[in-house]
Write a protein that holds these residues in place. Structure first.
Motif, PDB file in Angstrom:
ATOM      1  N   HIS A   1      93.349  44.315 -21.726  1.00  0.00           N
ATOM      2  CA  HIS A   1      93.188  43.264 -20.717  1.00  0.00           C
ATOM      3  C   HIS A   1      91.709  43.090 -20.419  1.00  0.00           C
ATOM      4  N   VAL A   2      91.226  41.873 -20.628  1.00  0.00           N
ATOM      5  CA  VAL A   2      89.836  41.537 -20.341  1.00  0.00           C
ATOM      6  C   VAL A   2      89.827  40.454 -19.275  1.00  0.00           C
ATOM      7  N   TYR A   3      89.072  40.683 -18.200  1.00  0.00           N
ATOM      8  CA  TYR A   3      88.921  39.608 -17.229  1.00  0.00           C
ATOM      9  C   TYR A   3      87.449  39.416 -16.907  1.00  0.00           C
ATOM     10  N   ILE A   4      87.114  38.158 -16.718  1.00  0.00           N
ATOM     11  CA  ILE A   4      85.730  37.779 -16.482  1.00  0.00           C
ATOM     12  C   ILE A   4      85.584  37.462 -15.008  1.00  0.00           C
ATOM     13  N   SER A   5      84.666  38.083 -14.366  1.00  0.00           N
ATOM     14  CA  SER A   5      84.478  37.848 -12.940  1.00  0.00           C
ATOM     15  C   SER A   5      82.990  37.741 -12.635  1.00  0.00           C
ATOM     16  N   ALA A   6      82.525  36.521 -12.449  1.00  0.00           N
ATOM     17  CA  ALA A   6      81.113  36.301 -12.162  1.00  0.00           C
ATOM     18  C   ALA A   6      80.855  36.495 -10.672  1.00  0.00           C
TER      19      ALA A   6
ATOM     20  N   ILE B   1      96.469  51.697 -23.414  1.00  0.00           N
ATOM     21  CA  ILE B   1      95.955  50.571 -22.634  1.00  0.00           C
ATOM     22  C   ILE B   1      94.435  50.645 -22.523  1.00  0.00           C
ATOM     23  N   ILE B   2      93.824  49.465 -22.525  1.00  0.00           N
ATOM     24  CA  ILE B   2      92.377  49.336 -22.353  1.00  0.00           C
ATOM     25  C   ILE B   2      92.133  48.194 -21.374  1.00  0.00           C
ATOM     26  N   SER B   3      91.336  48.428 -20.346  1.00  0.00           N
ATOM     27  CA  SER B   3      91.008  47.386 -19.378  1.00  0.00           C
ATOM     28  C   SER B   3      89.496  47.298 -19.235  1.00  0.00           C
ATOM     29  N   LYS B   4      88.947  46.108 -19.413  1.00  0.00           N
ATOM     30  CA  LYS B   4      87.497  45.944 -19.350  1.00  0.00           C
ATOM     31  C   LYS B   4      87.113  44.633 -18.672  1.00  0.00           C
ATOM     32  N   ILE B   5      85.951  44.659 -18.037  1.00  0.00           N
ATOM     33  CA  ILE B   5      85.363  43.453 -17.465  1.00  0.00           C
ATOM     34  C   ILE B   5      84.246  43.012 -18.397  1.00  0.00           C
TER      35      ILE B   5
ATOM     36  N   VAL C   1      91.513  34.272 -17.727  1.00  0.00           N
ATOM     37  CA  VAL C   1      92.021  35.007 -18.876  1.00  0.00           C
ATOM     38  C   VAL C   1      91.855  34.145 -20.104  1.00  0.00           C
ATOM     39  N   PHE C   2      92.030  34.766 -21.263  1.00  0.00           N
ATOM     40  CA  PHE C   2      91.597  34.074 -22.470  1.00  0.00           C
ATOM     41  C   PHE C   2      92.694  33.600 -23.386  1.00  0.00           C
ATOM     42  N   LEU C   3      93.949  33.974 -23.163  1.00  0.00           N
ATOM     43  CA  LEU C   3      94.974  33.472 -24.057  1.00  0.00           C
ATOM     44  C   LEU C   3      95.139  31.985 -23.838  1.00  0.00           C
ATOM     45  N   GLY C   4      95.439  31.243 -24.884  1.00  0.00           N
ATOM     46  CA  GLY C   4      95.656  29.802 -24.750  1.00  0.00           C
ATOM     47  C   GLY C   4      94.508  29.034 -25.345  1.00  0.00           C
ATOM     48  N   SER C   5      93.787  28.301 -24.502  1.00  0.00           N
ATOM     49  CA  SER C   5      92.744  27.416 -24.994  1.00  0.00           C
ATOM     50  C   SER C   5      91.604  28.173 -25.655  1.00  0.00           C
ATOM     51  N   ASN C   6      91.515  29.465 -25.447  1.00  0.00           N
ATOM     52  CA  ASN C   6      90.446  30.250 -26.055  1.00  0.00           C
ATOM     53  C   ASN C   6      90.848  30.912 -27.364  1.00  0.00           C
ATOM     54  N   ALA C   7      92.024  30.585 -27.875  1.00  0.00           N
ATOM     55  CA  ALA C   7      92.453  31.198 -29.133  1.00  0.00           C
ATOM     56  C   ALA C   7      91.452  30.927 -30.248  1.00  0.00           C
ATOM     57  N   VAL C   8      90.917  29.709 -30.295  1.00  0.00           N
ATOM     58  CA  VAL C   8      89.948  29.374 -31.340  1.00  0.00           C
ATOM     59  C   VAL C   8      88.660  30.169 -31.149  1.00  0.00           C
TER      60      VAL C   8
ATOM     61  N   PRO D   1      95.868  41.387 -26.984  1.00  0.00           N
ATOM     62  CA  PRO D   1      95.301  40.915 -25.716  1.00  0.00           C
ATOM     63  C   PRO D   1      96.421  40.637 -24.716  1.00  0.00           C
ATOM     64  N   ILE D   2      96.273  41.177 -23.507  1.00  0.00           N
ATOM     65  CA  ILE D   2      97.326  41.090 -22.503  1.00  0.00           C
ATOM     66  C   ILE D   2      96.828  40.335 -21.272  1.00  0.00           C
ATOM     67  N   ASP D   3      97.604  39.329 -20.846  1.00  0.00           N
ATOM     68  CA  ASP D   3      97.315  38.669 -19.571  1.00  0.00           C
ATOM     69  C   ASP D   3      98.541  38.689 -18.654  1.00  0.00           C
ATOM     70  N   PHE D   4      99.530  39.528 -19.037  1.00  0.00           N
ATOM     71  CA  PHE D   4     100.740  39.739 -18.257  1.00  0.00           C
ATOM     72  C   PHE D   4     101.685  38.534 -18.265  1.00  0.00           C
TER      73      PHE D   4
END
Length: 279
Positions: free
Chosen positions: A36-41, A86-90, A122-129, A7-10
């Motif tokens: 790279h996954v990004y969430i955009s509501a 590379i894979i990029s998805k929303i 982005v999801f790295l960090g607090s979303n590891a669990v 998982p990449i968040d740069f």
């Protein structure tokens, strides 16, 4: 050929996780998928047309950032057996990752524990669990912030022998140990002094699964918490990697409960290999 999802968040932590994965599978044919996954509501304050325009612009920026990341990874690669895609998805983190795991037959997920770029979701960090709990049938390796990548020579594997393992559950651990010529310390962390007959049977099964490996059994006394006991054991034995099987309502869950407030992923100074339980 191993298929490894990063998982990449740069962030520096994401790049460090990639470097650790490259070190872990050095000299072995491996494809690294940089995801790279990004969430955009969509905003309720904007029209559908404006929302679409903003999403398209964000997607273009993300694609370029990911391509730049790929270029750096390729330029700095010195292992002819390693390749990168590379894979990029929303979309939702767990849903996207589970889909990629299936479609690309991923063997391991390797991720950093912290890091973000700007204010992006982005999801790295607090979303590891969330990743550990939400990913199905794929081991997750969590790399702590600022950990200097090096091949593991000693792995601490924790179990209480209360259930029997099957070969497929431990294959990711066995493969890493073999690839790095690493020894395994099997750490029994439990309050009871003696094993039950069932635990003794499960221990014998584990011996069979590890028959081709260099391993020893160790008992760890718990003075404060099981989390601290495992950390201390890993520190005193100079372990390079901690391995756990993630089955529900067991030692792993206790670890989460004990340390979830103390930052994320047990605040471990070492990488963690979280193995999936097979039903």
């Amino acid at each position: 050929m191993k298929q490894v999802l990063i998982p990449i968040d740069f962030s520096d932590n994401a790049y460090n996780a990639l470097n650790y994965a490259k070190t872990l599978f050095s000299g072995h044919a491996t494809t690294f998928y940089l995801l790279h996954v990004y969430i955009s509501a969509p905003s309720n304050l904007l029209s559908t047309e404006h929302n679409t325009s903003i999403l398209d612009e964000m997607s273009g920026n993300e694609e370029q950032d990911l391509k730049d990341f790929l270029n750096i990874a390729q330029k700095e690669n010195n292992d002819d057996l390693h390749s990168f895609e590379i894979i990029s998805k929303i979309g939702g983190l767990v849903k996207v990752m589970n889909a990629v795991v299936i479609s690309n037959k991923i063997d391991y997920i390797v991720m950093g524990t912290k890091g973000a770029k700007g204010s992006k979701e982005v999801f790295l960090g607090s979303n590891a669990v969330k990743v550990i709990n939400g990913i199905e049938n794929c081991p997750v390796i969590v790399v702590p912030q600022n950990y200097i990548p090096k091949p593991p020579s000693l792995i601490a594997f924790s179990t209480n022998f209360k259930r029997a393992f099957v070969r497929e559950e431990l294959t990711p651990l066995v493969d890493i140990a073999v690839a790095n010529n690493a020894k395994i310390n099997i750490a029994r962390i439990m309050q009871e002094e003696y094993l039950t007959d069932r635990q003794k049977e499960n221990k014998e099964i584990l011996k069979g699964l590890f028959s081709d490996l260099d391993y020893i059994f160790c008992k760890i006394d718990v003075e404060t918490s099981e989390t601290n006991a495992l950390k201390d054991f890993a520190k005193h034995t100079e372990s390079d990697l901690i391995a756990l099987v993630h089955h529900k309502h067991n030692f792993f869950q206790k670890l989460l409960q004990e340390d979830v407030v103390d930052k994320i992923s047990f605040n471990s100074p070492l990488p963690l290999l979280i193995l999936s339980e097979l039903k």
